[in-house]
Motif scaffolding. Structure first.
Motif, PDB file in Angstrom:
ATOM      1  N   GLU A  26       0.849  -1.270   0.048  1.00 27.17           N
ATOM      2  CA  GLU A  26       0.032   0.009  -0.049  1.00 27.17           C
ATOM      3  C   GLU A  26       0.838   1.387  -0.077  1.00 27.17           C
ATOM      4  N   PRO A  27       0.707   2.217  -0.960  1.00 26.97           N
ATOM      5  CA  PRO A  27       1.610   3.480  -0.928  1.00 26.97           C
ATOM      6  C   PRO A  27       1.664   4.364   0.288  1.00 26.97           C
ATOM      7  N   ALA A  28       2.583   4.806   0.605  1.00 28.23           N
ATOM      8  CA  ALA A  28       3.175   5.595   1.505  1.00 28.23           C
ATOM      9  C   ALA A  28       3.059   5.093   3.139  1.00 28.23           C
ATOM     10  N   LYS A  29       2.646   3.715   3.205  1.00 31.58           N
ATOM     11  CA  LYS A  29       2.734   2.924   4.473  1.00 31.58           C
ATOM     12  C   LYS A  29       4.052   2.236   4.580  1.00 31.58           C
ATOM     13  N   ASN A  30       4.584   2.150   5.777  1.00 35.86           N
ATOM     14  CA  ASN A  30       5.862   1.480   5.967  1.00 35.86           C
ATOM     15  C   ASN A  30       5.705   0.553   7.184  1.00 35.86           C
ATOM     16  N   THR A  31       5.857  -0.764   6.846  1.00 34.23           N
ATOM     17  CA  THR A  31       5.798  -1.980   7.849  1.00 34.23           C
ATOM     18  C   THR A  31       7.013  -2.108   8.575  1.00 34.23           C
ATOM     19  N   ASN A  32       8.050  -1.455   8.543  1.00 37.69           N
ATOM     20  CA  ASN A  32       9.444  -1.861   8.879  1.00 37.69           C
ATOM     21  C   ASN A  32       9.203  -1.968  10.593  1.00 37.69           C
ATOM     22  N   ASP A  33      10.149  -2.976  11.181  1.00 32.96           N
ATOM     23  CA  ASP A  33       9.919  -2.907  12.460  1.00 32.96           C
ATOM     24  C   ASP A  33      10.587  -1.962  12.798  1.00 32.96           C
ATOM     25  N   ASN A  34      10.337  -1.112  13.886  1.00 31.64           N
ATOM     26  CA  ASN A  34      10.847   0.078  14.592  1.00 31.64           C
ATOM     27  C   ASN A  34      12.333  -0.028  15.054  1.00 31.64           C
ATOM     28  N   SER A  35      12.565  -1.302  15.747  1.00 31.40           N
ATOM     29  CA  SER A  35      13.918  -1.572  16.215  1.00 31.40           C
ATOM     30  C   SER A  35      15.031  -1.730  15.164  1.00 31.40           C
ATOM     31  N   LYS A  36      14.530  -1.662  13.886  1.00 31.91           N
ATOM     32  CA  LYS A  36      15.345  -2.026  12.836  1.00 31.91           C
ATOM     33  C   LYS A  36      15.851  -0.586  12.192  1.00 31.91           C
ATOM     34  N   TRP A  75       1.039   8.104  12.084  1.00 35.26           N
ATOM     35  CA  TRP A  75       0.856   6.419  12.279  1.00 35.26           C
ATOM     36  C   TRP A  75       2.057   5.630  12.056  1.00 35.26           C
ATOM     37  N   CYS A  76       3.222   6.307  11.484  1.00 32.38           N
ATOM     38  CA  CYS A  76       4.192   5.742  11.017  1.00 32.38           C
ATOM     39  C   CYS A  76       5.258   5.291  12.220  1.00 32.38           C
ATOM     40  N   PRO A  77       5.440   4.396  12.549  1.00 31.00           N
ATOM     41  CA  PRO A  77       6.631   4.129  13.915  1.00 31.00           C
ATOM     42  C   PRO A  77       7.925   4.479  13.428  1.00 31.00           C
ATOM     43  N   PRO A  78       8.408   4.135  12.392  1.00 30.98           N
ATOM     44  CA  PRO A  78       9.790   4.683  12.221  1.00 30.98           C
ATOM     45  C   PRO A  78      10.099   6.277  11.913  1.00 30.98           C
ATOM     46  N   ARG A 109       8.055   8.136  13.907  1.00 29.42           N
ATOM     47  CA  ARG A 109       8.105   8.525  15.361  1.00 29.42           C
ATOM     48  C   ARG A 109       9.218   8.489  15.970  1.00 29.42           C
ATOM     49  N   ALA A 110      10.193   7.446  15.466  1.00 30.57           N
ATOM     50  CA  ALA A 110      11.337   7.071  15.917  1.00 30.57           C
ATOM     51  C   ALA A 110      12.489   8.299  15.685  1.00 30.57           C
ATOM     52  N   GLU A 111      12.487   8.669  14.399  1.00 30.00           N
ATOM     53  CA  GLU A 111      13.381   9.611  13.712  1.00 30.00           C
ATOM     54  C   GLU A 111      13.111  11.166  14.180  1.00 30.00           C
ATOM     55  N   MET A 112      11.949  11.612  14.735  1.00 28.04           N
ATOM     56  CA  MET A 112      11.481  12.900  15.116  1.00 28.04           C
ATOM     57  C   MET A 112      12.320  13.506  16.154  1.00 28.04           C
ATOM     58  N   PRO A 113      12.772  12.903  17.327  1.00 27.34           N
ATOM     59  CA  PRO A 113      13.468  13.456  18.313  1.00 27.34           C
ATOM     60  C   PRO A 113      14.853  13.716  17.764  1.00 27.34           C
ATOM     61  N   HIS A 114      15.608  12.748  17.106  1.00 28.23           N
ATOM     62  CA  HIS A 114      16.635  13.075  16.340  1.00 28.23           C
ATOM     63  C   HIS A 114      16.628  14.141  15.280  1.00 28.23           C
ATOM     64  N   MET A 115      15.632  14.418  14.688  1.00 29.09           N
ATOM     65  CA  MET A 115      15.631  15.578  13.634  1.00 29.09           C
ATOM     66  C   MET A 115      15.173  16.692  14.421  1.00 29.09           C
ATOM     67  N   GLN A 116      14.498  16.818  15.610  1.00 28.60           N
ATOM     68  CA  GLN A 116      14.413  18.029  16.410  1.00 28.60           C
ATOM     69  C   GLN A 116      15.882  18.423  17.054  1.00 28.60           C
ATOM     70  N   TYR A 176       6.793  13.933  -5.649  1.00 27.70           N
ATOM     71  CA  TYR A 176       8.076  13.264  -5.228  1.00 27.70           C
ATOM     72  C   TYR A 176       8.133  11.797  -5.030  1.00 27.70           C
ATOM     73  N   GLU A 177       7.118  11.292  -5.545  1.00 25.56           N
ATOM     74  CA  GLU A 177       6.990   9.551  -5.667  1.00 25.56           C
ATOM     75  C   GLU A 177       7.223   8.934  -4.509  1.00 25.56           C
ATOM     76  N   ILE A 178       6.755   9.321  -3.185  1.00 22.51           N
ATOM     77  CA  ILE A 178       6.698   8.697  -2.217  1.00 22.51           C
ATOM     78  C   ILE A 178       6.017   7.461  -2.107  1.00 22.51           C
ATOM     79  N   LEU A 179       6.373   6.255  -1.892  1.00 20.47           N
ATOM     80  CA  LEU A 179       6.115   5.066  -1.745  1.00 20.47           C
ATOM     81  C   LEU A 179       6.342   4.343  -0.361  1.00 20.47           C
ATOM     82  N   THR A 180       7.169   4.814   0.473  1.00 24.00           N
ATOM     83  CA  THR A 180       7.796   4.436   1.649  1.00 24.00           C
ATOM     84  C   THR A 180       7.822   5.567   2.598  1.00 24.00           C
ATOM     85  N   ILE A 181       7.404   5.542   3.845  1.00 26.79           N
ATOM     86  CA  ILE A 181       8.019   6.720   4.676  1.00 26.79           C
ATOM     87  C   ILE A 181       8.611   5.949   6.098  1.00 26.79           C
TER      88      ILE A 181
END
Length: 220
Positions: free
Chosen positions: A51-61, A109-112, A114-121, A174-179
């Motif tokens: 499904e476009p734009a949804k990421n199912t990667n494990d947050n720990s990876k 709703w994307c776990p990865p 959410r994981a990167e936002m503190p680093h980005m800030q 920007y052809e976003i398929l994965t976030i």
């Protein structure tokens, strides 16, 4: 008596085997059976499109794919767009020329993400006065509404610009398929790198240093 009947028994056996073999071949080549097999494959998840734009990667990876464009002869400029921020003020990508821009595509709703936002800030606080800007494009058309985005921004204390792609046009541009997916854009507006996956602060620092070194080599 048995000897006399033996040839007829053998002929009957061979005829029966030939008939059975013919039925089996028809069954294997039957298009209806092939269609059933294909349907079962789809139902079990084999070959289903992501499904476009949804990421199912494990947050720990924390893995990602980096694509560089500066090695190509045809340098690609970042497509221009205008989106409104959380206050309704328009932000034009072209107005940021002269700065290195991290253009990040994400959703609440994307776990990865959410994981990167503190680093980005954290990265933004250290580099916002050094010619670096972050624009976080929320894929609002695929998210849970503006209120969810506002809650997210407040929860994570984000101070860099967050803009709303409410009709999904910029995500398609920007052809976003994965976030999350991030584009690193140089001061001239060219796409320097594309990173697919969750970034930490070190990755961002390394990419900014890389683009600064490259620009220095070009000037030299």
């Amino acid at each position: 008596m048995i000897k006399k009947l033996l040839p007829f028994i053998l002929i009957g056996f061979l005829a029966g085997y030939a008939f059975y073999d013919s039925l089996m071949k028809e069954k294997v080549s039957d298009p209806a059976i092939e269609n059933v097999n294909q349907t079962e494959g789809v139902a079990s998840g084999i070959g289903q499109p992501v499904e476009p734009a949804k990421n199912t990667n494990d947050n720990s990876k924390k893995t990602g794919i980096i694509e560089s464009s500066h090695s190509s002869l045809d340098v690609e400029f970042a497509p221009e767009f205008t989106l409104s921020d959380m206050n309704g003020d328009p932000i034009n990508l072209s107005d940021l020329r002269g700065k290195i821009v991290i253009l990040n595509f994400w959703a609440t709703w994307c776990p990865p993400c959410r994981a990167e936002m503190p680093h980005m800030q954290s990265f933004y606080e250290k580099n916002k006065d050094n010619g670096v800007e972050i624009i976080a494009v929320n894929l609002t058309a695929l998210d849970e509404g503006k209120q969810a985005v506002e809650k997210f921004v407040n929860e994570y204390g984000l101070t860099f610009p967050v803009v709303l792609d409410e009709n999904g046009s910029v995500g398609k541009l920007y052809e976003i398929l994965t976030i999350p997916t991030s584009y690193i854009i140089d001061a001239e507006g060219r796409i320097f790198q594309k990173f697919v996956g969750s970034m930490d602060e070190q990755i961002m620092e390394d990419m900014i240093k890389s683009i600064q070194m490259y620009d220095g080599e070009q000037e030299g």
